[in-house]
Write a protein that holds these residues in place. Structure first.
Motif, short mmCIF file in Angstrom:
data_model
loop_
_atom_site.label_atom_id
_atom_site.label_comp_id
_atom_site.label_asym_id
_atom_site.label_seq_id
_atom_site.Cartn_x
_atom_site.Cartn_y
_atom_site.Cartn_z
N GLN A 5 8.65 -0.55 0.64
CA GLN A 5 8.62 -0.09 -0.82
C GLN A 5 9.43 0.98 -1.62
O GLN A 5 9.76 0.86 -2.55
CB GLN A 5 7.03 0.75 -0.99
CG GLN A 5 5.83 -0.20 -0.62
CD GLN A 5 5.40 0.21 0.86
OE1 GLN A 5 6.21 0.31 1.56
NE2 GLN A 5 3.94 0.21 0.99
N THR A 6 10.09 1.39 -0.40
CA THR A 6 11.15 2.45 -0.99
C THR A 6 12.55 1.79 -0.85
O THR A 6 13.43 2.44 -1.42
CB THR A 6 11.12 3.76 0.06
OG1 THR A 6 11.31 3.39 1.41
CG2 THR A 6 9.77 4.46 -0.04
N ASN A 7 12.78 0.72 -0.19
CA ASN A 7 13.89 -0.07 -0.30
C ASN A 7 13.85 -1.32 -0.31
O ASN A 7 14.07 -2.16 0.78
CB ASN A 7 15.00 0.37 1.19
CG ASN A 7 16.17 0.25 0.90
OD1 ASN A 7 16.81 -0.45 -0.16
ND2 ASN A 7 16.89 0.71 1.80
N PRO A 8 13.50 -1.98 -1.39
CA PRO A 8 13.07 -3.39 -1.38
C PRO A 8 14.60 -4.44 -1.25
O PRO A 8 14.08 -5.44 -0.96
CB PRO A 8 12.46 -3.50 -3.14
CG PRO A 8 13.41 -2.50 -3.48
CD PRO A 8 13.48 -1.26 -2.68
N SER A 9 15.69 -3.79 -1.35
CA SER A 9 16.87 -4.83 -1.18
C SER A 9 16.95 -5.02 0.38
O SER A 9 17.65 -6.01 0.69
CB SER A 9 18.04 -4.13 -1.90
OG SER A 9 18.05 -2.80 -1.04
N VAL A 20 12.60 -8.66 -7.53
CA VAL A 20 13.20 -7.54 -8.09
C VAL A 20 14.40 -7.85 -8.42
O VAL A 20 15.12 -7.10 -9.22
CB VAL A 20 13.26 -6.54 -6.58
CG1 VAL A 20 14.27 -5.49 -6.74
CG2 VAL A 20 11.90 -6.16 -6.07
N PRO A 36 15.29 2.62 -11.82
CA PRO A 36 14.35 2.55 -10.90
C PRO A 36 13.86 3.95 -10.64
O PRO A 36 14.57 4.98 -10.73
CB PRO A 36 15.13 1.79 -9.60
CG PRO A 36 16.41 1.32 -10.14
CD PRO A 36 16.74 2.05 -11.44
N ALA A 39 8.38 3.95 -6.18
CA ALA A 39 7.22 3.11 -6.49
C ALA A 39 5.89 3.81 -5.69
O ALA A 39 6.08 4.31 -4.65
CB ALA A 39 7.51 1.99 -5.90
N TYR A 46 4.25 -4.32 -0.48
CA TYR A 46 5.69 -4.06 -0.97
C TYR A 46 5.56 -3.86 -2.54
O TYR A 46 4.73 -4.43 -3.25
CB TYR A 46 6.42 -5.58 -1.01
CG TYR A 46 6.68 -5.94 0.45
CD1 TYR A 46 7.83 -5.63 1.23
CD2 TYR A 46 5.85 -6.81 1.01
CE1 TYR A 46 7.74 -6.05 2.43
CE2 TYR A 46 5.96 -7.22 2.46
CZ TYR A 46 7.02 -6.87 2.98
OH TYR A 46 7.11 -7.17 4.44
N SER A 47 6.29 -3.12 -3.13
CA SER A 47 6.26 -2.54 -4.42
C SER A 47 7.80 -2.15 -4.90
O SER A 47 8.50 -1.55 -4.08
CB SER A 47 5.19 -1.39 -4.55
OG SER A 47 5.41 -0.30 -3.76
N TYR A 48 7.86 -1.93 -6.19
CA TYR A 48 8.98 -1.58 -6.86
C TYR A 48 8.61 -1.13 -8.22
O TYR A 48 7.79 -1.70 -8.80
CB TYR A 48 9.86 -2.77 -6.85
CG TYR A 48 11.28 -2.43 -7.43
CD1 TYR A 48 12.34 -1.80 -6.74
CD2 TYR A 48 11.60 -2.98 -8.82
CE1 TYR A 48 13.53 -1.55 -7.38
CE2 TYR A 48 13.00 -2.68 -9.26
CZ TYR A 48 13.67 -1.98 -8.63
OH TYR A 48 15.06 -1.76 -9.24
#
Length: 197
Positions: A5-9, A20, A36, A39, A46-48
């Motif tokens: 969630q904190t680092n979707p890349s 994303v 950004p 999230a 998973y979240s963004y």
């Protein structure tokens, strides 16, 4: 260990990474600032999230509207979502008294979202939400105008493809409508100074 969630890349399912990337590829209106934000951590695997402000008056310092758009992704799908990608929206705007007392405001506000989604060609399912009007009165030492009227819109819907660019453009249009911004490409006419010819 960094959560998805904190680092979707860094990792995550391909569908989530594509979603994303599509959100970050959209060019938006100049009145809108988008960035950004943190999230929510427990709503989906998973979240963004993106936060936004609308500032119509370039010399002003108080946004006419603000909001956040959260992307939730569950690779296994969710029965209530009817899909794997869910968008959750929150929009807040200060409105004039005459708008606040208009009984058609809630219905009109909801169509700002549905019309914007249709105009951008965003494919979606399971759309739902609420529109709330509030009136606040300040007393004593609280700073700010004595009375304010606010519009809050909460909505969520399922994106049917991982290309979310149309969804983001629709959401930005919703924010702009709530803020009272003119249509894209149209400028507000500045007030003429009473001493000018």
């Amino acid at each position: 260990m960094t959560s998805p969630q904190t680092n979707p890349s860094d990792g995550g399912p391909e569908e989530f990474r594509e979603a994303v990337a599509s959100l970050n590829s959209v060019s938006i209106r100049p009145e809108v600032t988008l960035e950004p934000i943190r999230a929510p951590q427990r709503l989906a695997p998973y979240s963004y999230a993106l936060g936004a402000e609308v500032l119509i008056d370039p010399e002003g310092d108080i946004p006419e509207a603000n909001g956040r758009l959260v992307l939730l992704h569950d690779p296994d799908g969710d029965e209530a979502w009817h899909g794997t990608l869910r968008l959750v929206s929150y929009v807040s705007a200060t409105i004039e008294q005459d708008m606040a007392t208009d009984p058609a405001l809630s219905d009109a506000s909801w169509t700002w979202l549905t019309d914007a989604l249709a105009q951008t060609g965003a494919e979606y399912a399971a759309l739902g939400g609420t529109v709330t009007k509030t009136a606040s009165q300040r007393y004593g030492d609280l700073a700010g105008p004595e009375a304010t009227n606010d519009l809050e819109m909460r909505a969520s819907w399922t994106a049917l493809t991982s290309d979310l660019s149309g969804h983001l453009r629709a959401w930005v249009d919703l924010l702009a409508s709530a803020a009272g911004a003119p249509p894209p490409g149209v400028s507000l006419i500045a007030r003429r100074d009473s001493t000018s010819a």
